[in-house]
Design a protein around this motif. Sequence first.
Motif, mmCIF file in Angstrom:
data_model
loop_
_atom_site.group_PDB
_atom_site.id
_atom_site.type_symbol
_atom_site.label_atom_id
_atom_site.label_comp_id
_atom_site.label_asym_id
_atom_site.label_seq_id
_atom_site.Cartn_x
_atom_site.Cartn_y
_atom_site.Cartn_z
ATOM 1 N N TYR A 162 -2.566 8.034 2.370
ATOM 2 C CA TYR A 162 -2.418 6.864 1.496
ATOM 3 C C TYR A 162 -2.697 7.259 0.045
ATOM 4 O O TYR A 162 -3.820 7.619 -0.305
ATOM 5 C CB TYR A 162 -3.366 5.742 1.920
ATOM 6 N N TYR A 165 -4.099 2.157 -1.700
ATOM 7 C CA TYR A 165 -4.629 1.363 -0.585
ATOM 8 C C TYR A 165 -5.637 2.136 0.272
ATOM 9 O O TYR A 165 -6.050 1.682 1.331
ATOM 10 C CB TYR A 165 -3.476 0.853 0.297
ATOM 11 N N ASN A 168 -8.847 0.264 1.045
ATOM 12 C CA ASN A 168 -8.695 -0.798 2.037
ATOM 13 C C ASN A 168 -8.602 -0.255 3.460
ATOM 14 O O ASN A 168 -9.057 -0.901 4.406
ATOM 15 C CB ASN A 168 -7.462 -1.634 1.714
ATOM 16 N N TYR A 210 -0.491 -6.249 0.168
ATOM 17 C CA TYR A 210 -1.375 -6.651 1.269
ATOM 18 C C TYR A 210 -0.555 -7.138 2.471
ATOM 19 O O TYR A 210 -0.804 -6.739 3.617
ATOM 20 C CB TYR A 210 -2.319 -7.745 0.782
ATOM 21 N N LYS A 213 1.429 -4.295 4.193
ATOM 22 C CA LYS A 213 0.584 -3.498 5.098
ATOM 23 C C LYS A 213 0.293 -4.275 6.370
ATOM 24 O O LYS A 213 0.323 -3.711 7.481
ATOM 25 C CB LYS A 213 -0.740 -3.153 4.392
#
Length: 231
Positions: A162, A165, A168, A210, A213
């Motif tokens: 990644y 992100y 996260n 968001y 994903k």
Amino acid sequence: MNKISVIIPILNEAKTIKALLFHLIDNASLQTISEIIVVDGGSTDNSIAIIQNLDLDIVLLKSPKGRAKQMNIGANAAKGNILYFLHADSFPPNRYDQHIINEIEKGHQAGCFRLKFDHNHWWLRLASWLTQFSWRACRGGDQSQFITRELFDEIGGYDESYIIYEDNILINELYARNEFVVINKKIKTSARLYRKHGVWKLQYHFWTIYVKKWLGASADELFAYYKKYIC
């Protein structure tokens, strides 16, 4: 004794890095900080020169570009039993070290601070206020991340596939393990991307990433979207 290794990935952070490093030292006890590690991902401004010219004991490492790679390299070099990952434009609260250690001693192996943007837009004030709650949707890398070395190694560190992100992805794993606490103290972070793109436009793109994903988009797809609309 618990010791914190502060790890800061940077890329062209000449505007903030000096102030941040002094802030970290001025707002903590040297007895609890193992080291401050700055991991450069190929800065082309004078970030490196600024750090080298400071009369501070800073560990400066070089890495391929990419925050996940940079943070993993920093973690590999860290000597503390607590890792504290911090963005270069985020300034943690006074006695941040003791707040983190207090949570570790309570048995909380990972967590963050609540957020405060350096911008007075009503949406950013609301978004900041919401970060005091434990909801997963209110988390992000700007809130910083502390985690025990043991748990970080068990998870396998940051997922380097990644480019964005990455914070996260680690947070998702911590929530899945029920290993996350929000410290009710404010970390002040820059709203520079909101100033650059506009609050609503940037928030729309963040929400889109968001949702993408959540719907199963790959790391490459997320980065392609980020590069097209935000970078």
